[in-house]
Every structure is written in structure tokens, then in C-alpha cells.
Design a protein around this motif. Structure first.
Motif, PDB file in Angstrom:
ATOM      1  N   GLU A 191       0.807  -1.216   0.000  1.00 46.36           N
ATOM      2  CA  GLU A 191       0.000   0.000   0.000  1.00 46.36           C
ATOM      3  C   GLU A 191       0.845   1.273   0.000  1.00 46.36           C
ATOM      4  O   GLU A 191       0.620   2.180  -0.797  1.00 46.36           O
ATOM      5  N   SER A 192       1.863   1.331   0.861  1.00 47.60           N
ATOM      6  CA  SER A 192       2.592   2.595   0.976  1.00 47.60           C
ATOM      7  C   SER A 192       3.483   2.849  -0.239  1.00 47.60           C
ATOM      8  O   SER A 192       3.643   3.983  -0.673  1.00 47.60           O
ATOM      9  N   TRP A 193       4.049   1.767  -0.816  1.00 47.48           N
ATOM     10  CA  TRP A 193       4.860   1.946  -2.027  1.00 47.48           C
ATOM     11  C   TRP A 193       3.993   2.407  -3.195  1.00 47.48           C
ATOM     12  O   TRP A 193       4.376   3.262  -3.966  1.00 47.48           O
ATOM     13  N   ASP A 196       3.187   6.038  -2.765  1.00 51.82           N
ATOM     14  CA  ASP A 196       4.320   6.874  -3.174  1.00 51.82           C
ATOM     15  C   ASP A 196       4.386   7.013  -4.692  1.00 51.82           C
ATOM     16  O   ASP A 196       4.566   8.099  -5.228  1.00 51.82           O
TER      17      ASP A 196
ATOM     18  N   GLY B  72      -4.153   2.969   8.342  1.00 56.21           N
ATOM     19  CA  GLY B  72      -3.141   2.753   7.304  1.00 56.21           C
ATOM     20  C   GLY B  72      -2.278   3.981   7.112  1.00 56.21           C
ATOM     21  O   GLY B  72      -2.516   5.025   7.731  1.00 56.21           O
ATOM     22  N   PRO B  73      -1.260   3.883   6.266  1.00 57.84           N
ATOM     23  CA  PRO B  73      -0.359   5.024   6.087  1.00 57.84           C
ATOM     24  C   PRO B  73      -0.906   6.088   5.144  1.00 57.84           C
ATOM     25  O   PRO B  73      -0.344   7.168   5.045  1.00 57.84           O
ATOM     26  N   PHE B 105      10.664  -3.820   8.337  1.00 52.82           N
ATOM     27  CA  PHE B 105      11.139  -3.481   6.990  1.00 52.82           C
ATOM     28  C   PHE B 105      12.497  -4.115   6.715  1.00 52.82           C
ATOM     29  O   PHE B 105      12.763  -4.573   5.613  1.00 52.82           O
ATOM     30  N   PHE B 108      12.059  -7.751   5.864  1.00 50.59           N
ATOM     31  CA  PHE B 108      11.538  -7.992   4.517  1.00 50.59           C
ATOM     32  C   PHE B 108      12.387  -7.314   3.445  1.00 50.59           C
ATOM     33  O   PHE B 108      12.006  -7.271   2.287  1.00 50.59           O
ATOM     34  N   LYS B 110      12.984  -4.245   2.745  1.00 48.25           N
ATOM     35  CA  LYS B 110      12.345  -3.163   2.015  1.00 48.25           C
ATOM     36  C   LYS B 110      12.791  -1.845   2.636  1.00 48.25           C
ATOM     37  O   LYS B 110      13.149  -1.781   3.807  1.00 48.25           O
ATOM     38  N   GLU B 111      12.710  -0.803   1.816  1.00 50.60           N
ATOM     39  CA  GLU B 111      13.115   0.516   2.283  1.00 50.60           C
ATOM     40  C   GLU B 111      12.000   1.152   3.120  1.00 50.60           C
ATOM     41  O   GLU B 111      10.825   1.055   2.777  1.00 50.60           O
ATOM     42  N   THR B 113       9.876   4.004   3.974  1.00 55.67           N
ATOM     43  CA  THR B 113       9.525   5.286   3.366  1.00 55.67           C
ATOM     44  C   THR B 113       9.082   6.264   4.462  1.00 55.67           C
ATOM     45  O   THR B 113       8.718   5.847   5.559  1.00 55.67           O
ATOM     46  N   LEU B 115       6.377   7.816   4.633  1.00 58.75           N
ATOM     47  CA  LEU B 115       4.989   7.505   4.935  1.00 58.75           C
ATOM     48  C   LEU B 115       4.912   6.390   5.982  1.00 58.75           C
ATOM     49  O   LEU B 115       4.082   6.422   6.889  1.00 58.75           O
ATOM     50  N   ASN B 116       5.778   5.385   5.864  1.00 59.13           N
ATOM     51  CA  ASN B 116       5.776   4.283   6.827  1.00 59.13           C
ATOM     52  C   ASN B 116       6.295   4.730   8.194  1.00 59.13           C
ATOM     53  O   ASN B 116       5.833   4.263   9.227  1.00 59.13           O
ATOM     54  N   LEU B 133       2.136  -8.558  12.736  1.00 59.93           N
ATOM     55  CA  LEU B 133       1.821  -8.989  11.370  1.00 59.93           C
ATOM     56  C   LEU B 133       1.660  -7.832  10.393  1.00 59.93           C
ATOM     57  O   LEU B 133       1.289  -8.037   9.238  1.00 59.93           O
TER      58      LEU B 133
END
Lengths: 415, 415
Positions: A191-193, A196, B72-73, B105, B108, B110-111, B113, B115-116, B133
């Protein structure tokens, strides 16, 4: 002016979680489709003071109040006396209602009990709504500029009343706008990617087109909503989706009721190609997703579920040397599984999964949630490593969905 | 004193009827099970004024307010700023939350962000609840004698928080009566037939032990509920269940969290025996049910999903003459399928399904919903003909469940 509705569900069995309130969802969909905005849904128990308080609360906030439940013949059903008290009117036998109830009992050759006769006893200010499928009539009230409708909680009785009487009457009584929703379905990005990536587009979206993110397991849906009187709502949304594709086209697999399994199935059908699966950790769930699509027998031939290593070797041709050197949960093994099933069943494509679904069985190198997936076809085999969580069922479902996503990504890149 | 709870669900997608609110039902069940009375459930949209008004409304009427959704973000998520405004506090980065999000993150690969990162920004008066989760933390507030809990709307994230953190903490904070529920699970008999059979028992049940029928696909659960301060609740209910067995013992396959697939699995494990499936219409769902049980690899070796007749013949040894004479949906075919998979995989037992799941493909002699199932073992093969409805998914699920029921019935008659 936006017409607002509240939905009130009355019933202890819903508050205690004994039954799922599917009625409220269905009514929401029906109202949404004719341009009425549901602003609140309230569930309360069979308690007089709560019913009275909620009627007053909703009258202040909504133009339409739809009420279900609490209309049966037994003692715990309170809705009718509460409505009479709320509107400060008496109860009286409604002759039309009594006639219809009597006729229904005659038709089913049952005796009309005094308890059933009482079902025709209604608040004197209501318009009776016929119940062609049951014995509790519905009631329509118009008081203080607000429409109140009381219906039985039995789903098919309620639905029949809403479809044949209530929706047409609401459309007559109120001047309603058109509302148009379009759901865009993406896969392969969180969702966040996604947010963006599509920010430049979302920032430029016309103010009257609403955008919502609806994430679910392994995918994110975008909902675009617009309402108005004009006939070009669909066209305006379609134009925005074309612009969206510039930023996120490669993640969009479908729209509205499409699912990843139905979209992959449609591609196979169009190409006149076939598929089979070789599953270890998904244990049949991938085949189940594929075969949940009506008509899937046209492209899905079958599967080998190979939980044991012996069956991986004997039925899918996985080499003992591969299992010894890399283990069952490895890229090499899923490659041999996907190519093995494709060869064995003579299909255009083969899919394979092998992983540690959990909750036990993990190791430091391969923790629970480690899953290898493969998709094999005439142009070679693609693989992917998933790092999922601890929940067995979610891991199974996410792995199957990711395998279908891998197939779809391969198809869309090659097309 | 009875502790009262409100459940608030925030989300336009529920108000519009796009998704079914299964979260509210599940939370109701959990609260009911620990003696908390849910007195109201309210669904509202992503609208700040409505959220604030509903918080105030619920605070006046409940001891506990559980809130899901809107965490959510992305920009349409309003719950956190509303909570901060409602409690008149600021928002600040919660270091523990930020640490957990960063760690997730990292795991997994992942970067993180910006927003996250904002997901760790929480109202300053809350206690953070870990989300193992997902990336949106939960929040626990205790203000004005009322507990407020805010959780994500994603069902598995919410359930994990409720089970591991929220229920134990509520039990700590409030003095709750002891409530004891026991679920008795029956299979192979419909609700009204079961009710008739056990009527003498139900009529004699002590008045303070509640009885509810909870029918679900292919089975009926009976829930016995008793509450009080005494320590003998369990014993009293156990005595009643012994009496129940006189009337319905042969339909009772388990209790509480038992499922037909876990009970069959347990029997196989105890006997050190193995099983495999040969599936046509269930398309892998039967194997999925079996493998949804942790540890099933000890007794489940694998399956052949044979959607095409060619695969029924080449992989399961079904005779061409059988298919020509009786068709794929026939008793003879499922017998050969179940015996074929047992032979091929060398298992103690084989299961098979073949039917018309629908929505199309029916004939006057074999309408949609016609399904043959078989269970084969050292003592022979038993079959059953099912006449189901029109819904493809329900037919698949009911057929798989009935096949497991046939296995269980065979085991319990021979034991």
C-alpha cells in the motif's frame, strides 16, 4: 443535497456474534447504488430503552432510517411497541396485513394461532408493507421529515421488501444523484509503495473524485468514487484510470469483480493454453484458487500435491541429488517440480510451491515463512523467494496468490 | 456489575457495502467469551466529525470502546489524528513503534519510506500495542474511566492483537464474571433433526445453562453457556454433555476448536497410518483442508487432482470403460479413483471426489450439485452421493467436508 441514511439492526444474536450481519452489507449496497449515502450503521440489542434512544439519535442525523429485526411473534421481539411509543400512537389490527397473514396460513394449511394474528397489530401511523415470503409485515413511516422503515431480519424476506417496495418508493420520494464506483486491482506492490508511486496522479485527481486504498492479503485495491447528475461519470473515471496507468500500469491486473485467478484463467482461455500445479506447502490451495473459477476445467488439467519427498521424486521427477544438496525448500527443487508437472501432464505451463508454512519446522537458515515458488512455460522458468510470517493459513494463501501473480506478471510482460 | 463494550468500525468501504464486517462479529464473540457484554456496534465513515461524535457517544455508554479501521499510512486514514484531538493531546513518534516498524522493513528487505515512518506517530497519551503482522501499531487509552482501544482493520492483524494483548489486559483491568462456554461439534445431521433428537435432553437442561444452535456448512455446533462465581461450571457442563451423548453421541466428532480435519488427522497420527486424496470437483480443497492442520505432513503424503478424464485414467488408473459406461461423476469412478490413489501413493487410505460443482455443466440426470465421494482403506471402500445446491464454492467446501466426515464415521464405527 446528499440524502443520508442510517441502518439500525436489532438483535442480541448479532451483538453476541452468533450470526454475521449480512443484511446491513446488502442494504448498504442497494442504497449506494441509487445514490443514497449510508452515514452510519448501528447494531443494538432487544432492549426498549436502547431502541427508543437510537431512533431519536438517527432521526436527528438521517433522512432515511432502515430498521431490521425484532418483528417475530415471540416475546423478545420489541420493535413494534417501541415504534408505537416513539411516535406516540396506538397499535391496531391492520386489516390488509391480517388478510395476507390469514391467506398465507391457509395456503400452507396451518392453523392461524392468536400469536400469529398479533403480527397484524401495527402502529396506527404506518403504511403496511406486504411480506410475500413470511408472516411479519414491514412498516413505512414518514414523520418529522424522516422516513422510517421497519423490516423483518430474515434475509430473504427483507430483500424482497427492499427490492420490490422500498427502493422504488425512496426513488419516488427523494431526488437522488447518480453514484459511480470503479475498483482498480493491483498486485505485487504494498500500500505505501503504491501510494508513493501514484502520488503525482493522486494530487492532480479532480476534487470530486474520491480515492480510497483497500488493502487485502497480497494485493491493494484502489476505489474511485464520483457522484453527480451528469451521464459522463464513467468516462471521467475511465480517463483518470488511463492517467493512473502511467504510474502504476504494471501492477494493475483487473477491475471490479476480477480476481487474480479469474484474470489468469481468462488469459489461458484466450490463448487456448493449459496449466497444472505441483504443490508442496500450499497443499492444494493453489489448485483450489484456480478451480474456484467457473469454467476452469477448460484450461486446468490437474495437479500433483507432493507433501513427501518420495512423491516429489516418483511423481514429479525431482532428483534425489537436488533434494540432498539443496533441500525440499529450495529454488532448484521448485524449478524441477514446475518443469516436472508440465512434462508429466503435458500442459503449456506448470506452477510449483515449496516452503515452510509453519507454525513449526523452521531452521535458522530457512525460518517459518520461507517459500519458493516457480512458474514454468515454453519460454523458461521463473522463480521467486517469499519471506512470509508465522501464520500457517495466511502463508498458504499468500504463497498461492503470489504464484498466480508470478504467472500474470510473466504473461503481461510477454504480451 | 456488568461491564459494557461498544465496537466502532471506521471505514467507507463497509458503509458502502463493499466489504462485509466480519471483524465486528469476531470481536463480539471474543468479548462475550470473557464475560463482557457488547451493547452496541456502530459503523461510521472516514469523517472526522462523525468519529469525534461517536467517541463521545460511546464513552458515555460503555466501559470499553474497541475501534477498528482507519490506521493505514495513506491520507484517507483519520483515526489517529481524531483520537489525539478527542483526548486533547499531541502526536509524537513512539520509539518502540518506530523500532518495530524499522525491524519489520529490515526483515523484509524493504526501504522504510517517510509515509511508513509516520505510522509510528501516535497520540502521546496512548500505550502502544505491537503489531507482529503489519506496520500499523495498535493503541490503548484509559481516559475518564473508559478503555479505548484502536486497532487496524486488517482482520489477521486485529485478531492477533486482540488475542495476545487486549483480552488478557481487559481481564486484568476489570473484574469479570466467569463465563464458561463449551462447544459440542456434530456432523452428519441437520439442525432441526438434531433438535428433535435431543429435545428430551434440552427440556431437562438446568435453567442457568444456556443452549444455542450454531449451524454452519455441513455441521451443527451446540454451545452450552453458564456463568457464575463457582468453580464447578466445567463439571456441571461436562455432566450434561454425558447425558447428551445418549441421544446424539454418534454425531459428536469433537469439541471447541476441533475441526473435522484435525480430528481425522489426530486419528491417523495415533494409528500411525497415512492418507492421500484423488480429487476432481473439489479441485484441491480437500487436500487444503487436510494440510491446513499443523503437522499434517506426518500422515498426509499427497494428492492427484484430476480435472481431466485423461489424468483420471493415466494417473489414477480409472478404466476407460468405467468413464464410458457411467461417466466421470459416478460411484464407479470415485471407487476407482480412491483405490487408485491409495495404490499409487502406498497410503493406508484414499479419498476421492467427483461431481458437478456448477454453476454450469448439469444435466437432467446429474444436476449441478451432484457429487460422489469415496473413502477407501484396508477394509474396503465406502461411497456416498451428495445432492448439493447451485453455488460453486459452497459445493466444493461441502463436498470436501462430507468426505472427511465419511472418513471419521468409518473410523468411529470400526473403533
Amino acid at each position: 443535497m446528499q440524502i443520508k441514511a442510517h441502518i439500525i439492526t436489532i438483535g442480541d444474536e448479532i451483538l453476541y456474534g452468533q450470526i454475521l450481519d449480512t443484511n446491513a452489507q446488502w442494504m448498504s449496497q442497494q442504497l449506494d447504488a441509487i445514490g443514497i449515502k449510508v452515514t452510519q450503521r448501528i447494531t443494538i440489542g432487544d432492549v426498549k430503552s436502547e431502541i427508543l434512544e437510537t431512533l431519536e439519535y438517527s432521526e436527528k442525523r438521517a433522512d432515511i432510517v432502515l430498521i431490521t429485526g425484532g418483528l417475530g411473534p415471540t416475546e423478545d421481539d420489541l420493535t413494534k411497541p417501541c415504534l408505537a411509543e416513539y411516535f406516540k400512537v396506538g397499535m391496531e389490527i391492520n386489516e390488509q396485513a391480517l388478510g395476507e397473514i390469514t391467506e398465507m396460513f391457509r395456503r400452507f394449511k396451518k392453523e392461524l394461532t392468536p400469536l400469529n394474528r398479533l403480527q397484524a397489530n401495527l402502529p396506527s401511523n404506518c403504511t403496511m408493507i406486504s411480506n410475500s415470503l413470511g408472516t411479519a409485515p414491514g412498516m413505512w413511516f414518514y414523520e418529522n421529515q424522516t422516513v422510517f422503515v421497519s423490516m423483518p431480519g430474515v434475509p430473504f424476506e427483507m430483500k424482497e421488501m427492499v427490492s420490490t417496495y422500498i427502493l422504488p418508493k425512496l426513488q419516488e420520494q427523494f431526488e437522488l444523484p447518480r453514484v459511480y464506483h470503479k475498483i482498480v486491482k493491483t498486485i505485487g506492490i504494498g500500500e505505501s509503495w503504491l501510494a508513493d508511486k501514484i502520488k503525482p496522479w493522486a494530487d492532480e485527481l479532480p476534487k470530486d473524485i474520491g480515492l480510497a486504498y483497500l488493502p487485502s492479503l497480497g494485493e491493494v485495491k484502489l476505489r474511485l468514487t464520483v457522484s453527480g447528475k451528469s451521464n459522463n461519470l464513467e468516462t471521467r473515471v475511465a480517463e483518470e484510470i488511463e492517467k493512473l496507468k502511467v504510474y502504476a500500469g504494471k501492477y494493475i491486473y483487473g477491475y471490479d469483480s476480477d480476481t487474480i485467478e479469474s484474470v489468469v484463467g481468462k488469459i489461458l482461455l484466450e490463448r487456448n493454453e493449459t496449466i497444472a500445479t505441483a504443490e508442496s506447502c500450499t497443499g492444494g490451495y493453489l489448485a483450489h484458487m484456480i478451480t474456484s473459477v467457473p469454467g476452469s476445467s477448460a484450461y486446468f488439467l490437474g495437479s500433483v500435491i507432493a507433501y513427501s519427498n518420495d512423491i516429489k521424486m516418483s511423481q514429479l521427477g525431482v532428483q534425489k541429488a537436488t533434494l540432498d544438496a539443496y533441500g525440499a525448500v529450495s529454488e532448484q527443487t521448485v524449478i524441477e517440480m514446475s518443469e516436472g508437472i508440465r512434462r508429466k501432464y503435458g500442459t503449456t505451463y506448470g506452477m510449483a510451491t515449496s516452503g515452510i508454512a509453519g507454525p513449526d519446522g523452521g531452521t535458522p537458515e530457512k525460518p517459518v515463512g520461507t517459500v519458493w515458488i516457480a512458474f514454468s512455460g515454453p519460454e523458461g522458468t521463473r522463480t521467486r523467494l517469499l519471506s512470509l510470517a508465522k501464520d500457517r493459513l495466511l502463508n498458504i494463501q499468500a504463497s498461492a496468490k503470489a504464484t498466480l501473480a508470478l504467472a500474470w506478471q510473466t504473461f503481461s510482460q510477454n504480451s
